[in-house]
Write a protein that holds these residues in place. Structure first.
Motif, PDB file in Angstrom:
ATOM      1  N   PHE A  46      66.787  70.891  31.946  1.00 50.69           N
ATOM      2  CA  PHE A  46      66.934  69.578  31.313  1.00 50.69           C
ATOM      3  C   PHE A  46      65.595  68.992  30.880  1.00 50.69           C
ATOM      4  CE2 PHE A  46      71.157  69.830  33.057  1.00 50.69           C
ATOM      5  CZ  PHE A  46      71.933  69.022  32.221  1.00 50.69           C
ATOM      6  N   THR A  47      64.557  69.208  31.686  1.00 52.79           N
ATOM      7  CA  THR A  47      63.254  68.646  31.347  1.00 52.79           C
ATOM      8  C   THR A  47      62.708  69.263  30.065  1.00 52.79           C
ATOM      9  OG1 THR A  47      62.770  68.232  33.684  1.00 52.79           O
ATOM     10  CG2 THR A  47      60.909  68.254  32.152  1.00 52.79           C
ATOM     11  N   ARG A  48      62.737  70.594  30.006  1.00 58.03           N
ATOM     12  CA  ARG A  48      62.226  71.261  28.796  1.00 58.03           C
ATOM     13  C   ARG A  48      63.096  70.946  27.576  1.00 58.03           C
ATOM     14  NH1 ARG A  48      61.474  75.689  32.430  1.00 58.03           N
ATOM     15  NH2 ARG A  48      63.337  76.710  31.570  1.00 58.03           N
ATOM     16  N   ALA A  49      64.398  70.836  27.776  1.00 59.14           N
ATOM     17  CA  ALA A  49      65.294  70.503  26.661  1.00 59.14           C
ATOM     18  C   ALA A  49      64.990  69.110  26.123  1.00 59.14           C
ATOM     19  CB  ALA A  49      66.746  70.597  27.117  1.00 59.14           C
ATOM     20  N   ALA A  50      64.722  68.168  27.032  1.00 55.53           N
ATOM     21  CA  ALA A  50      64.416  66.806  26.605  1.00 55.53           C
ATOM     22  C   ALA A  50      63.107  66.783  25.812  1.00 55.53           C
ATOM     23  CB  ALA A  50      64.338  65.881  27.819  1.00 55.53           C
ATOM     24  N   GLU A  51      62.108  67.523  26.285  1.00 55.04           N
ATOM     25  CA  GLU A  51      60.831  67.607  25.566  1.00 55.04           C
ATOM     26  C   GLU A  51      61.036  68.238  24.176  1.00 55.04           C
ATOM     27  OE1 GLU A  51      58.361  69.858  28.169  1.00 55.04           O
ATOM     28  OE2 GLU A  51      57.958  68.170  29.553  1.00 55.04           O
ATOM     29  N   LYS A  52      61.876  69.244  24.142  1.00 52.98           N
ATOM     30  CA  LYS A  52      62.149  69.918  22.853  1.00 52.98           C
ATOM     31  C   LYS A  52      62.795  68.971  21.856  1.00 52.98           C
ATOM     32  CE  LYS A  52      64.550  74.041  21.065  1.00 52.98           C
ATOM     33  NZ  LYS A  52      65.347  75.242  21.471  1.00 52.98           N
ATOM     34  N   MET A  53      63.689  68.094  22.336  1.00 53.60           N
ATOM     35  CA  MET A  53      64.387  67.161  21.459  1.00 53.60           C
ATOM     36  C   MET A  53      63.607  65.871  21.247  1.00 53.60           C
ATOM     37  SD  MET A  53      66.900  68.978  20.670  1.00 53.60           S
ATOM     38  CE  MET A  53      67.675  67.768  19.621  1.00 53.60           C
ATOM     39  N   GLY A  54      62.502  65.685  21.974  1.00 55.17           N
ATOM     40  CA  GLY A  54      61.670  64.510  21.786  1.00 55.17           C
ATOM     41  C   GLY A  54      62.246  63.236  22.358  1.00 55.17           C
ATOM     42  N   ILE A  55      63.012  63.345  23.450  1.00 59.67           N
ATOM     43  CA  ILE A  55      63.570  62.165  24.104  1.00 59.67           C
ATOM     44  C   ILE A  55      63.336  62.272  25.609  1.00 59.67           C
ATOM     45  CG2 ILE A  55      65.363  61.877  22.335  1.00 59.67           C
ATOM     46  CD1 ILE A  55      67.368  62.994  24.385  1.00 59.67           C
ATOM     47  N   ALA A  56      63.632  61.206  26.305  1.00 56.79           N
ATOM     48  CA  ALA A  56      63.516  61.226  27.760  1.00 56.79           C
ATOM     49  C   ALA A  56      64.701  61.991  28.342  1.00 56.79           C
ATOM     50  CB  ALA A  56      63.474  59.804  28.313  1.00 56.79           C
ATOM     51  N   GLN A  57      64.540  62.485  29.559  1.00 55.35           N
ATOM     52  CA  GLN A  57      65.591  63.295  30.158  1.00 55.35           C
ATOM     53  C   GLN A  57      66.867  62.518  30.479  1.00 55.35           C
ATOM     54  OE1 GLN A  57      64.401  65.876  33.425  1.00 55.35           O
ATOM     55  NE2 GLN A  57      66.457  65.773  34.323  1.00 55.35           N
ATOM     56  N   PRO A  58      66.783  61.285  31.026  1.00 57.43           N
ATOM     57  CA  PRO A  58      68.025  60.577  31.395  1.00 57.43           C
ATOM     58  C   PRO A  58      69.013  60.390  30.247  1.00 57.43           C
ATOM     59  CG  PRO A  58      66.143  59.563  32.459  1.00 57.43           C
ATOM     60  CD  PRO A  58      65.580  60.557  31.506  1.00 57.43           C
ATOM     61  N   PRO A  59      68.574  59.926  29.041  1.00 57.96           N
ATOM     62  CA  PRO A  59      69.567  59.795  27.969  1.00 57.96           C
ATOM     63  C   PRO A  59      70.146  61.132  27.519  1.00 57.96           C
ATOM     64  CG  PRO A  59      67.366  59.166  27.201  1.00 57.96           C
ATOM     65  CD  PRO A  59      67.281  59.351  28.667  1.00 57.96           C
ATOM     66  N   LEU A  60      69.350  62.205  27.576  1.00 56.62           N
ATOM     67  CA  LEU A  60      69.879  63.529  27.231  1.00 56.62           C
ATOM     68  C   LEU A  60      70.972  63.923  28.221  1.00 56.62           C
ATOM     69  CD1 LEU A  60      68.116  66.641  25.949  1.00 56.62           C
ATOM     70  CD2 LEU A  60      69.305  66.839  28.145  1.00 56.62           C
ATOM     71  N   SER A  61      70.680  63.764  29.506  1.00 52.68           N
ATOM     72  CA  SER A  61      71.667  64.108  30.527  1.00 52.68           C
ATOM     73  C   SER A  61      72.924  63.261  30.372  1.00 52.68           C
ATOM     74  CB  SER A  61      71.075  63.909  31.925  1.00 52.68           C
ATOM     75  OG  SER A  61      69.938  64.725  32.110  1.00 52.68           O
ATOM     76  N   GLN A  62      72.754  61.982  30.047  1.00 53.55           N
ATOM     77  CA  GLN A  62      73.899  61.088  29.896  1.00 53.55           C
ATOM     78  C   GLN A  62      74.784  61.504  28.729  1.00 53.55           C
ATOM     79  OE1 GLN A  62      74.954  58.731  31.867  1.00 53.55           O
ATOM     80  NE2 GLN A  62      76.669  58.145  30.511  1.00 53.55           N
ATOM     81  N   GLN A  63      74.168  61.885  27.605  1.00 58.35           N
ATOM     82  CA  GLN A  63      74.949  62.269  26.420  1.00 58.35           C
ATOM     83  C   GLN A  63      75.729  63.562  26.667  1.00 58.35           C
ATOM     84  OE1 GLN A  63      75.632  60.685  23.590  1.00 58.35           O
ATOM     85  NE2 GLN A  63      74.515  58.934  24.415  1.00 58.35           N
ATOM     86  N   ILE A  64      75.150  64.499  27.399  1.00 56.91           N
ATOM     87  CA  ILE A  64      75.877  65.732  27.711  1.00 56.91           C
ATOM     88  C   ILE A  64      77.034  65.433  28.650  1.00 56.91           C
ATOM     89  CG2 ILE A  64      75.710  67.973  28.856  1.00 56.91           C
ATOM     90  CD1 ILE A  64      72.936  68.261  27.713  1.00 56.91           C
ATOM     91  N   LEU A  65      76.838  64.508  29.575  1.00 55.06           N
ATOM     92  CA  LEU A  65      77.922  64.097  30.466  1.00 55.06           C
ATOM     93  C   LEU A  65      79.069  63.473  29.676  1.00 55.06           C
ATOM     94  CD1 LEU A  65      78.990  63.761  33.342  1.00 55.06           C
ATOM     95  CD2 LEU A  65      77.769  61.568  33.471  1.00 55.06           C
ATOM     96  N   VAL A  66      78.727  62.645  28.709  1.00 52.30           N
ATOM     97  CA  VAL A  66      79.758  62.043  27.844  1.00 52.30           C
ATOM     98  C   VAL A  66      80.490  63.126  27.051  1.00 52.30           C
ATOM     99  CG1 VAL A  66      80.142  60.513  25.859  1.00 52.30           C
ATOM    100  CG2 VAL A  66      78.552  59.833  27.671  1.00 52.30           C
ATOM    101  N   LEU A  67      79.746  64.122  26.573  1.00 51.57           N
ATOM    102  CA  LEU A  67      80.366  65.224  25.835  1.00 51.57           C
ATOM    103  C   LEU A  67      81.382  65.942  26.722  1.00 51.57           C
ATOM    104  CD1 LEU A  67      80.534  67.190  23.421  1.00 51.57           C
ATOM    105  CD2 LEU A  67      78.566  68.407  24.399  1.00 51.57           C
TER     106      LEU A  67
END
Length: 333
Positions: A46-67
């Protein structure tokens, strides 16, 4: 009349309501959720994915949870040290990538259409131009804009003018001059007229003809109502010779004119480029006297909204159109 019965052939189902129910039940997936999921699926972190997408990790994790909630499945197995794909997640990757790729393709397509680099272009052309200017024009244009799709059809001058005004075609290639308040034109080619006769005609053995020889024969011409200037140009060199041309047939297009000449029903005069239409039944002979020149023009509506059209016109303006060397006519202006 009996009332429709439930489940019977007369039962009516509103198709629009069916579509509404279908669309309403679809998962409300956002493209960013798919991008975030693919980033995690590729990195399994999750950390590397967030860096790759240019966002913080918590919103990335939240959006995948919503998905996952939208899909009602678990896509990822999560632990403090390890992230892995579930069987559902493995299956979902293919479709997520397909959706993202199709979205990118669609965006590139509409952008290319807006820039005039892609999209359809409807063109109509007179018979003779399909063998002369059309190959040269299209070859040059496609070399610069290979993704533009052409719809080419043959039309007479009159048909093209109507089709332009009705916006059924974007561009016409026709005999000019065309003067109309709604239509712009650009001249591609100017050429002299030559005499066309049947190979069985007594004049067919001649290498050059005079106006008096032509004037003594039954003549076939294009109906003046199709293009008055062009029809007048055909035999203008025969005017003022104290003899009225013997017009025996009038036609609406070059196809028919050549057919009647081949049948021995008269002779005519045609633009020199028509000589590219080879047939064993006809002979084309230059006229000693100079003839007026016939023009082939591009014609389009002044307020056309085609994005590809201006690019085609620009390409045409940069080309030097001429008939092939073997079509050049000695003794003609």
């Amino acid at each position: 009349m009996s009332e429709p019965t439930e489940g019977g052939l007369a039962a009516f189902v509103d198709p629009s309501s069916t579509r509404t129910d279908l669309y309403g039940n679809l998962p409300r997936i956002e493209l960013r959720q798919l991008r975030y999921f693919l980033a995690v699926a590729e990195e399994l972190n999750f950390t590397r994915a967030a860096e790759k997408m240019g966002i913080a990790q918590p919103p990335l994790s939240q959006q995948i949870l919503v998905l996952e909630q939208q899909l009602r499945v678990k896509l990822l197995n999560r632990s403090r040290r390890h992230v892995s794909l579930t069987p559902e997640g493995e299956a979902f990757i293919l479709y997520a990538r397909r959706i993202i790729n199709n979205t990118q393709i669609a965006a590139e397509l509409v952008g290319a259409i807006k820039r005039g680099e892609e999209g359809p272009l409807s063109v109509a052309a007179i018979f003779s131009s399909i063998y002369t200017v059309v190959p040269q024009l299209f070859e040059a244009f496609v070399a610069q804009h290979p993704r533009v799709r052409f719809h080419l059809q043959e039309m007479t001058i009159g048909q093209q003018l109507v089709a332009l005004r009705e916006e059924r075609i974007d561009l016409g290639i026709l005999r000019g001059p065309i003067i109309h308040p709604e239509i712009e034109t650009h001249t591609l080619l100017e050429e002299p007229f030559v005499v066309v006769v049947s190979k069985k005609h007594p004049l067919a053995k001649q290498t050059i003809l005079t106006a008096d020889q032509v004037l003594s024969q039954p003549l076939i011409r294009v109906i003046p109502s199709v293009n008055r200037d062009y029809s007048h140009q055909m035999f203008s060199v025969l005017a003022n010779r104290n003899t009225t041309p013997n017009i025996v047939h009038e036609v609406s297009d070059t196809h028919t004119l050549l057919g009647l000449v081949a049948a021995g029903m008269g002779i005519s005069m045609v633009p020199a480029s028509v000589r590219s239409i080879h047939t064993d039944q006809l002979r084309y002979i230059p006229l000693r006297e100079g003839t007026p020149t016939s023009t082939i023009q591009l014609a389009w509506l002044k307020d056309s909204d085609s994005t590809s059209l201006p690019r085609l016109v620009d390409v045409a303006k940069g080309l030097l159109f001429q008939t092939d060397r073997d079509l050049q006519v000695e003794g003609c202006a």
